[in-house]
Design an enzyme around this catalytic site. Structure first.
Site, PDB file in Angstrom:
ATOM      1  N   HIS A 228       0.853  -1.197   0.000  1.00  0.00           N
ATOM      2  CA  HIS A 228       0.000   0.000   0.000  1.00  0.00           C
ATOM      3  C   HIS A 228       0.881   1.236   0.000  1.00  0.00           C
ATOM      4  CE1 HIS A 228       1.153  -0.553   4.218  1.00  0.00           C
ATOM      5  NE2 HIS A 228       1.009   0.760   4.343  1.00  0.00           N
ATOM      6  N   HIS A 285       4.803   0.119  -0.174  1.00  0.00           N
ATOM      7  CA  HIS A 285       5.542  -0.700   0.793  1.00  0.00           C
ATOM      8  C   HIS A 285       4.638  -1.763   1.396  1.00  0.00           C
ATOM      9  CE1 HIS A 285       3.750   2.717   2.944  1.00  0.00           C
ATOM     10  NE2 HIS A 285       3.731   1.968   4.045  1.00  0.00           N
ATOM     11  N   ARG A 295       7.085  -9.473  15.595  1.00  0.00           N
ATOM     12  CA  ARG A 295       7.544  -8.134  15.210  1.00  0.00           C
ATOM     13  C   ARG A 295       6.487  -7.097  15.565  1.00  0.00           C
ATOM     14  NH1 ARG A 295       7.105  -5.200  10.178  1.00  0.00           N
ATOM     15  NH2 ARG A 295       8.802  -3.698  10.000  1.00  0.00           N
TER      16      ARG A 295
HETATM   17  C1  LIG Z   1      -4.719   8.163   9.165  1.00  0.00           C
HETATM   18  C2  LIG Z   1      -4.899   6.983   8.647  1.00  0.00           C
HETATM   19  C3  LIG Z   1      -3.999   6.359   7.626  1.00  0.00           C
HETATM   20  C4  LIG Z   1      -4.466   4.919   7.599  1.00  0.00           C
HETATM   21  C5  LIG Z   1      -5.934   5.111   7.798  1.00  0.00           C
HETATM   22  C6  LIG Z   1      -5.986   6.064   8.999  1.00  0.00           C
HETATM   23  C7  LIG Z   1      -5.612   5.315  10.276  1.00  0.00           C
HETATM   24  C8  LIG Z   1      -4.774   4.055  10.008  1.00  0.00           C
HETATM   25  C9  LIG Z   1      -3.848   4.136   8.797  1.00  0.00           C
HETATM   26  C10 LIG Z   1      -3.448   2.779   8.231  1.00  0.00           C
HETATM   27  C11 LIG Z   1      -2.258   2.108   8.950  1.00  0.00           C
HETATM   28  C12 LIG Z   1      -1.923   0.772   8.263  1.00  0.00           C
HETATM   29  C13 LIG Z   1      -1.868   0.893   6.737  1.00  0.00           C
HETATM   30  C14 LIG Z   1      -3.086   1.674   6.210  1.00  0.00           C
HETATM   31  C15 LIG Z   1      -3.114   1.660   4.682  1.00  0.00           C
HETATM   32  C16 LIG Z   1      -4.332   1.134   6.862  1.00  0.00           C
HETATM   33  O1  LIG Z   1      -5.001   0.213   6.486  1.00  0.00           O
HETATM   34  O2  LIG Z   1      -4.533   1.853   8.064  1.00  0.00           O
HETATM   35  C17 LIG Z   1      -3.060   3.080   6.788  1.00  0.00           C
HETATM   36  C18 LIG Z   1      -4.128   4.085   6.343  1.00  0.00           C
HETATM   37  C19 LIG Z   1      -3.697   4.904   5.140  1.00  0.00           C
HETATM   38  O3  LIG Z   1      -2.564   5.416   5.109  1.00  0.00           O
HETATM   39  O4  LIG Z   1      -4.502   5.017   4.233  1.00  0.00           O
HETATM   40  O1  LIG Z   2       5.153  -2.739   9.829  1.00  0.00           O
HETATM   41  C1  LIG Z   2       5.695  -2.165   8.891  1.00  0.00           C
HETATM   42  O2  LIG Z   2       6.895  -2.270   8.641  1.00  0.00           O
HETATM   43  C2  LIG Z   2       4.869  -1.298   7.963  1.00  0.00           C
HETATM   44  C3  LIG Z   2       3.694  -0.638   8.629  1.00  0.00           C
HETATM   45  C4  LIG Z   2       2.970   0.278   7.704  1.00  0.00           C
HETATM   46  O3  LIG Z   2       3.254   0.363   6.540  1.00  0.00           O
HETATM   47  C5  LIG Z   2       1.875   1.130   8.216  1.00  0.00           C
HETATM   48  O4  LIG Z   2       1.503   1.017   9.401  1.00  0.00           O
HETATM   49  O5  LIG Z   2       1.359   1.949   7.414  1.00  0.00           O
HETATM   50 FE   LIG Z   3       2.263   2.046   5.566  1.00  0.00          FE
END
Ligand SMILES: C=C1C[C@]23C[C@H]1CC[C@H]2[C@@]12CCC[C@@](C)(C(=O)O1)[C@H]2[C@@H]3C(=O)O
Ligand SMILES: O=C(O)CCC(=O)C(=O)O
Ligand SMILES: [Fe+2]
Length: 369
Positions: A228, A285, A295
């Site tokens: 993503h 990534h 982890r």
């Molecule tokens: C402020 C944000 C950014 C979010 C949504 C919201 C809270 C959690 C973030 C994440 C974190 C994990 C990857 C992601 C792709 C997800 O699934 O939740 C992120 C998403 C985004 O960057 O779009």
């Molecule tokens: O765990 C990781 O290394 C990546 C986490 C990540 O990409 C995210 O929280 O947006």
């Molecule tokens: Fe991320």
């Protein structure tokens, strides 16, 4: 129209399987290359993202190095960032104590179907037919409400650590944003939202994401967090000395970001890609898992106050470089990501006629919406 970050997500299923105790990879978690939206080629890993020393006194050319890293990779690692090792240890302890709670306890702090904060699977999970080998906990501001549900008598220490971490990261993220924009020749004078009406410097809005990836019985067939880009200005990631993060680079494939003690990973998000008018790629990534080590990663997702519109900065726009994206607020963008996932950026992309454009000069980078 929803205007808060928390309004941007719709109902999503919650994780129930306890990944910490499963001895065999269930079919529900077994990925094949067709389950991913992105290429699965692996890299030879000759090269990885640059390491940048933020020490003011070391004679290195920080701006130039950051600009180069952002253009080539959309990511870099930083050292000498002034965040204490003690705080890293504290947040690791806090995260581990959360994820090691019994499942029924964690579910008490579940993210609500309409919400953004709390315990659950990654939001992007709904776009995949297989489940990811991870669990997450999202915090915006104070975590007190969920922390009380998790530890009714003993939630204070968790909240203190989280709030201290958020404070440190906010300072660092602001500094990094100006360095990353500085590399493009942008100063605070060029950006309307940089300073408020009373001359004070304006901060961003952010979410803190704790990710847990338990050791996995069949790591090659599992996916920790699917590929993503982040919907942020920038993200600061701590990967706690355990390998797992990979960035995608055209021509090289998936490149591992090696954990370095004390270093933090910084990556360009979609909003900075928009602000930079496409100069900085928001890096694709993902996180892979391993069979021996649990982890934990901590991501500080730095955006803009949710009602503020972001669009290509006027200094980067001219006759030869028409604006590539329309103005969008963070909450609008998050909603678009929740709906379109990897098509979210193209959903705000402008179609620029070949003959040029008339109103580039009217673009002022942001408008308060
Ligand atoms: C402020 C944000 C950014 C979010 C949504 C919201 C809270 C959690 C973030 C994440 C974190 C994990 C990857 C992601 C792709 C997800 O699934 O939740 C992120 C998403 C985004 O960057 O779009
Ligand atoms: O765990 C990781 O290394 C990546 C986490 C990540 O990409 C995210 O929280 O947006
Ligand atoms: Fe991320």
């Amino acid at each position: 129209m929803p205007s808060r970050i928390s309004d941007s997500f719709k109902g999503q299923s919650q994780t129930r399987l306890d990944l910490n105790t499963i001895k065999e990879l269930p079919e529900s978690h077994a990925w094949t290359s067709s389950d991913d939206h992105y290429p699965s080629e692996n890299s030879c890993n000759f090269e990885s993202i640059p390491v940048i020393d933020l020490d003011n006194n070391s004679n290195n050319n920080v701006l130039e190095n950051i600009g180069h890293a952002c253009k080539k990779w959309g990511a870099f690692q930083i050292i000498n960032h002034n965040v204490s090792e003690r705080l890293f240890q504290d947040i690791e302890v806090a995260g581990k104590s959360l994820f090691s709670l019994p499942m029924q306890q964690k579910l008490k702090a579940s993210r609500s179907p309409e919400g953004v904060t709390g315990y659950g699977v990654a939001r992007i999970s709904s776009f995949f037919s297989k489940l990811m080998w991870s669990e997450g906990f999202t915090i915006v501001g104070s975590p007190i409400e969920h922390a009380r549900q998790l530890w009714p008598k003993d939630y204070k220490k968790f909240c203190e650590v989280i709030e201290e971490y958020e404070k440190e990261m906010e300072k660092l993220a602001g500094r990094l944003m100006w360095l990353m924009l500085g590399s493009l020749g942008i100063t605070k004078d060029d950006v309307k939202w940089a300073v408020g009406a009373k001359g004070e410097s304006k901060g961003g809005c952010a979410a803190l994401q704790l990710n847990s990836y338990p050791a996995c019985p069949d790591p090659d067939r599992a996916m920790g967090l699917a590929a993503h880009t982040d919907s942020t200005i920038l993200t600061i990631l701590q990967q706690n000395n355990t390998s797992g993060l990979q960035v995608f680079q055209e021509g090289s494939g998936w490149v591992t970001v090696p954990p370095m003690p004390g270093a933090l990973v910084v990556n360009v998000g979609d909003l900075l890609h928009i602000l930079s008018n496409g100069s900085y790629p928001s890096v694709l990534h993902r996180a892979v898992v391993n069979s021996t080590r649990h982890r934990l990663s901590v991501a500080y997702l730095y955006g803009r106050p949710s009602g503020l519109k972001v669009s290509p900065l006027p200094k980067l726009v001219d006759q030869r470089h028409p604006p590539l994206y329309r103005a969008v607020t963070w909450s609008e963008y998050l909603r678009s990501k929740a709906k379109h996932f990897d098509k979210a950026l193209s959903s705000v992309r402008l179609c620029v006629p070949l003959s040029g454009f008339a109103d580039a000069k009217d673009h002022d980078g942001v408008q308060v919406g």
